[in-house]
Write a protein that holds these residues in place. Structure first.
Motif, PDB file in Angstrom:
ATOM      1  N   HIS A  97       0.904  -1.322   0.006  1.00  0.00           N
ATOM      2  CA  HIS A  97      -0.069  -0.076   0.159  1.00  0.00           C
ATOM      3  C   HIS A  97       0.909   1.389  -0.150  1.00  0.00           C
ATOM      4  O   HIS A  97       0.504   2.066  -0.950  1.00  0.00           O
ATOM      5  CB  HIS A  97      -0.943   0.066   1.423  1.00  0.00           C
ATOM      6  N   LEU A  98       1.936   1.383   0.956  1.00  0.00           N
ATOM      7  CA  LEU A  98       2.834   2.486   0.860  1.00  0.00           C
ATOM      8  C   LEU A  98       3.671   2.707  -0.351  1.00  0.00           C
ATOM      9  O   LEU A  98       3.726   3.708  -0.850  1.00  0.00           O
ATOM     10  CB  LEU A  98       3.553   2.299   2.136  1.00  0.00           C
ATOM     11  N   TRP A  99       3.942   1.547  -0.811  1.00  0.00           N
ATOM     12  CA  TRP A  99       4.537   1.799  -2.224  1.00  0.00           C
ATOM     13  C   TRP A  99       3.854   2.309  -3.293  1.00  0.00           C
ATOM     14  O   TRP A  99       4.330   3.184  -3.886  1.00  0.00           O
ATOM     15  CB  TRP A  99       5.367   0.336  -2.409  1.00  0.00           C
ATOM     16  N   LEU A 100       2.650   1.955  -3.543  1.00  0.00           N
ATOM     17  CA  LEU A 100       1.592   2.185  -4.367  1.00  0.00           C
ATOM     18  C   LEU A 100       1.324   3.778  -4.181  1.00  0.00           C
ATOM     19  O   LEU A 100       1.169   4.485  -5.163  1.00  0.00           O
ATOM     20  CB  LEU A 100       0.461   1.313  -4.474  1.00  0.00           C
ATOM     21  N   ALA A 101       1.333   4.039  -2.936  1.00  0.00           N
ATOM     22  CA  ALA A 101       0.705   5.243  -2.587  1.00  0.00           C
ATOM     23  C   ALA A 101       1.976   6.589  -3.042  1.00  0.00           C
ATOM     24  O   ALA A 101       1.458   7.579  -3.372  1.00  0.00           O
ATOM     25  CB  ALA A 101       0.454   5.535  -1.089  1.00  0.00           C
ATOM     26  N   GLY A 102       3.119   5.888  -3.233  1.00  0.00           N
ATOM     27  CA  GLY A 102       4.155   6.849  -3.691  1.00  0.00           C
ATOM     28  C   GLY A 102       4.318   7.015  -5.129  1.00  0.00           C
ATOM     29  O   GLY A 102       5.262   7.857  -5.373  1.00  0.00           O
ATOM     30  N   LEU A 103       3.801   6.244  -5.706  1.00  0.00           N
ATOM     31  CA  LEU A 103       3.804   6.443  -7.389  1.00  0.00           C
ATOM     32  C   LEU A 103       3.063   7.176  -7.927  1.00  0.00           C
ATOM     33  O   LEU A 103       1.888   7.020  -8.462  1.00  0.00           O
ATOM     34  CB  LEU A 103       3.566   4.821  -7.938  1.00  0.00           C
ATOM     35  N   THR A 104       3.802   8.472  -8.313  1.00  0.00           N
ATOM     36  CA  THR A 104       2.865   9.447  -9.177  1.00  0.00           C
ATOM     37  C   THR A 104       2.619   9.366 -10.526  1.00  0.00           C
ATOM     38  O   THR A 104       1.643  10.158 -10.909  1.00  0.00           O
ATOM     39  CB  THR A 104       3.837  10.746  -8.802  1.00  0.00           C
ATOM     40  N   ARG A 105       3.379   8.426 -11.106  1.00  0.00           N
ATOM     41  CA  ARG A 105       2.860   8.093 -12.477  1.00  0.00           C
ATOM     42  C   ARG A 105       1.887   6.873 -12.474  1.00  0.00           C
ATOM     43  O   ARG A 105       1.348   6.530 -13.791  1.00  0.00           O
ATOM     44  CB  ARG A 105       4.099   7.693 -13.338  1.00  0.00           C
ATOM     45  N   LEU A 106       1.264   6.376 -11.396  1.00  0.00           N
ATOM     46  CA  LEU A 106       0.323   5.319 -11.436  1.00  0.00           C
ATOM     47  C   LEU A 106      -1.140   6.049 -11.442  1.00  0.00           C
ATOM     48  O   LEU A 106      -1.446   6.790 -10.676  1.00  0.00           O
ATOM     49  CB  LEU A 106       0.539   4.644 -10.140  1.00  0.00           C
ATOM     50  N   PRO A 107      -1.815   5.667 -12.485  1.00  0.00           N
ATOM     51  CA  PRO A 107      -3.076   6.336 -12.917  1.00  0.00           C
ATOM     52  C   PRO A 107      -4.271   5.559 -12.001  1.00  0.00           C
ATOM     53  O   PRO A 107      -5.392   6.559 -11.940  1.00  0.00           O
ATOM     54  CB  PRO A 107      -3.301   6.345 -14.456  1.00  0.00           C
ATOM     55  N   LEU A 108      -4.236   4.484 -11.939  1.00  0.00           N
ATOM     56  CA  LEU A 108      -5.344   3.930 -11.241  1.00  0.00           C
ATOM     57  C   LEU A 108      -4.993   2.667 -10.297  1.00  0.00           C
ATOM     58  O   LEU A 108      -4.234   2.009 -10.576  1.00  0.00           O
ATOM     59  CB  LEU A 108      -6.123   3.230 -12.434  1.00  0.00           C
ATOM     60  N   VAL A 109      -5.465   2.752  -9.276  1.00  0.00           N
ATOM     61  CA  VAL A 109      -5.541   1.401  -8.257  1.00  0.00           C
ATOM     62  C   VAL A 109      -7.032   0.866  -8.326  1.00  0.00           C
ATOM     63  O   VAL A 109      -7.748   1.769  -7.585  1.00  0.00           O
ATOM     64  CB  VAL A 109      -4.842   1.819  -6.866  1.00  0.00           C
ATOM     65  N   VAL A 110      -7.345  -0.371  -8.354  1.00  0.00           N
ATOM     66  CA  VAL A 110      -8.517  -0.950  -8.064  1.00  0.00           C
ATOM     67  C   VAL A 110      -8.545  -1.487  -6.773  1.00  0.00           C
ATOM     68  O   VAL A 110      -7.622  -2.279  -6.684  1.00  0.00           O
ATOM     69  CB  VAL A 110      -8.893  -1.783  -9.281  1.00  0.00           C
ATOM     70  N   ASP A 111      -9.316  -1.037  -5.751  1.00  0.00           N
ATOM     71  CA  ASP A 111      -9.340  -2.015  -4.744  1.00  0.00           C
ATOM     72  C   ASP A 111     -10.727  -2.527  -4.345  1.00  0.00           C
ATOM     73  O   ASP A 111     -11.774  -1.668  -4.151  1.00  0.00           O
ATOM     74  CB  ASP A 111      -8.959  -0.828  -3.359  1.00  0.00           C
ATOM     75  N   VAL A 169      -6.365   7.751  -9.275  1.00  0.00           N
ATOM     76  CA  VAL A 169      -7.744   7.557  -8.948  1.00  0.00           C
ATOM     77  C   VAL A 169      -7.611   6.227  -8.208  1.00  0.00           C
ATOM     78  O   VAL A 169      -7.125   5.043  -8.580  1.00  0.00           O
ATOM     79  CB  VAL A 169      -8.672   7.279 -10.080  1.00  0.00           C
ATOM     80  N   LEU A 170      -8.366   6.196  -7.024  1.00  0.00           N
ATOM     81  CA  LEU A 170      -8.653   5.059  -6.171  1.00  0.00           C
ATOM     82  C   LEU A 170      -9.798   4.482  -6.348  1.00  0.00           C
ATOM     83  O   LEU A 170     -10.930   5.329  -5.953  1.00  0.00           O
ATOM     84  CB  LEU A 170      -8.356   5.094  -4.518  1.00  0.00           C
ATOM     85  N   TYR A 171      -9.928   3.371  -7.298  1.00  0.00           N
ATOM     86  CA  TYR A 171     -11.166   2.753  -7.806  1.00  0.00           C
ATOM     87  C   TYR A 171     -11.800   1.718  -6.771  1.00  0.00           C
ATOM     88  O   TYR A 171     -11.232   0.862  -6.486  1.00  0.00           O
ATOM     89  CB  TYR A 171     -11.161   2.323  -9.011  1.00  0.00           C
ATOM     90  N   LYS A 172     -12.937   1.903  -5.958  1.00  0.00           N
ATOM     91  CA  LYS A 172     -13.527   1.018  -4.761  1.00  0.00           C
ATOM     92  C   LYS A 172     -14.856   0.458  -5.573  1.00  0.00           C
ATOM     93  O   LYS A 172     -15.933   1.148  -5.477  1.00  0.00           O
ATOM     94  CB  LYS A 172     -13.935   1.641  -3.503  1.00  0.00           C
ATOM     95  N   PRO A 173     -14.684  -0.282  -6.429  1.00  0.00           N
ATOM     96  CA  PRO A 173     -16.167  -0.565  -7.386  1.00  0.00           C
ATOM     97  C   PRO A 173     -17.409  -1.105  -6.256  1.00  0.00           C
ATOM     98  O   PRO A 173     -18.409  -0.987  -6.628  1.00  0.00           O
ATOM     99  CB  PRO A 173     -15.739  -1.700  -7.927  1.00  0.00           C
ATOM    100  N   HIS A 174     -16.809  -1.723  -5.146  1.00  0.00           N
ATOM    101  CA  HIS A 174     -18.086  -2.195  -4.520  1.00  0.00           C
ATOM    102  C   HIS A 174     -18.476  -1.061  -3.123  1.00  0.00           C
ATOM    103  O   HIS A 174     -18.946  -1.485  -1.965  1.00  0.00           O
ATOM    104  CB  HIS A 174     -17.666  -3.547  -3.670  1.00  0.00           C
ATOM    105  N   GLY A 175     -17.760  -0.015  -3.346  1.00  0.00           N
ATOM    106  CA  GLY A 175     -18.064   0.974  -2.232  1.00  0.00           C
ATOM    107  C   GLY A 175     -17.129   1.050  -1.096  1.00  0.00           C
ATOM    108  O   GLY A 175     -16.236   0.176  -1.307  1.00  0.00           O
TER     109      GLY A 175
END
Length: 280
Positions: A97-111, A169-175
């Motif tokens: 989680h911490l690594w992903l949060a620091g990636l400024t070129r990452l356009p989308l995280v699906v959680d 964008v942090l995408y939470k499809p189930h809310g």
């Protein structure tokens, strides 16, 4: 000498960091370190909900049916309160989680789970160029029947154009339990979504744009439930990139068939080992 999976994961880590591969996170990530402070899967959550209010035995292992029974017989307010209580604790973000949060070129995280761990990691990063897009439950669609809501780092609901401008964008499809407490969990929540999802209406436009030409790496996900498989299939639809999943031994036959049908390459190894390779 590293094996082929190790070498591939090292490359996939670089692809995530450069924004070419989208991480797709599941609740098994919450089982890696300290004892989990929130439920860590659909079956466990169904059993916990059933333990807090009387649910018939035949429904107690099916989250969507158990939640629908509570909604129908004890009112939606009761279901929302139970979900809010169960997911009030926010698990400490792990190394991934911490690594992903620091990636400024990452356009989308699906959680795909209801917890606030990934949101907490993004908040802790100090970045201000991200926001959350989450599924909106049928029970709370009081503003025109929208499928999703965009929520900024302060918890305010914002318009779609604001969300389109976020770097990540942090995408939470189930809310999500945080910050609005709006979740999809009962059969009634899903019935309209599943009717429309094949034509992509419930998938936010910014998610559809950001997935284009990119692949996915599934981490901490299982595929034993039809609703979970349907969401995976539709979120990845028309993305165009390759797909991989870090999985344990002992997948069910349905899971194996699903991975093959969707062109998802399984990487069988412990999740902790995979994360260590990805993040270093």
């Amino acid at each position: 000498m590293p094996d082929a999976s190790d070498s591939l994961l090292g490359k996939l880590g670089g692809d995530i960091a450069s924004g070419r591969l989208i991480p797709f996170l599941g609740p098994d990530l919450l089982c890696l370190h300290d004892p989990p402070v929130v439920p860590t899967g659909a079956r466990e959550l169904a059993q916990l909900l059933s333990a807090k209010t009387a649910v018939p035995g035949r429904l107690r292992n099916n989250l969507w049916h158990a939640a629908q029974y509570i909604e129908s017989n004890r009112h939606r307010v009761t279901l929302d309160r139970l979900m809010a209580d169960l997911f009030a604790p926010i698990p400490a973000p792990g190394p991934l989680h911490l690594w992903l949060a620091g990636l400024t070129r990452l356009p989308l995280v699906v959680d795909t789970w209801y917890d606030g761990t990934m949101r907490a990691a993004l908040t802790a990063s100090g970045r201000t160029d991200w926001g959350q897009v989450q599924g909106a439950s049928k029970a709370r669609r009081l503003d025109g029947g929208i499928w999703t809501r965009a929520v900024d780092i302060g918890g305010a609901i914002v318009d779609d154009q604001t969300a389109a401008d976020w770097a990540t964008v942090l995408y939470k499809p189930h809310g999500a339990a945080q910050p609005t407490g709006d979740v999809l969990v009962s059969d009634a929540d899903y019935v309209e979504v599943l009717t429309e999802i094949d034509i992509q209406t419930p998938i936010p436009e910014t998610v559809r744009e950001r997935r284009t030409g990119r692949g996915f790496l599934f981490l901490g996900c299982r595929f034993y439930d039809q609703i979970l498989r349907t969401f995976v299939r539709q979120i990845c639809k028309r993305s165009g990139g390759r797909r991989y999943a870090v999985v344990p031994d002992g997948l069910t036959r349905n899971e194996i068939r699903f991975l093959a049908a969707e062109g998802i390459e399984p990487l069988v190894m412990p999740l902790n080992d995979a994360i260590s390779i990805l993040t270093h």
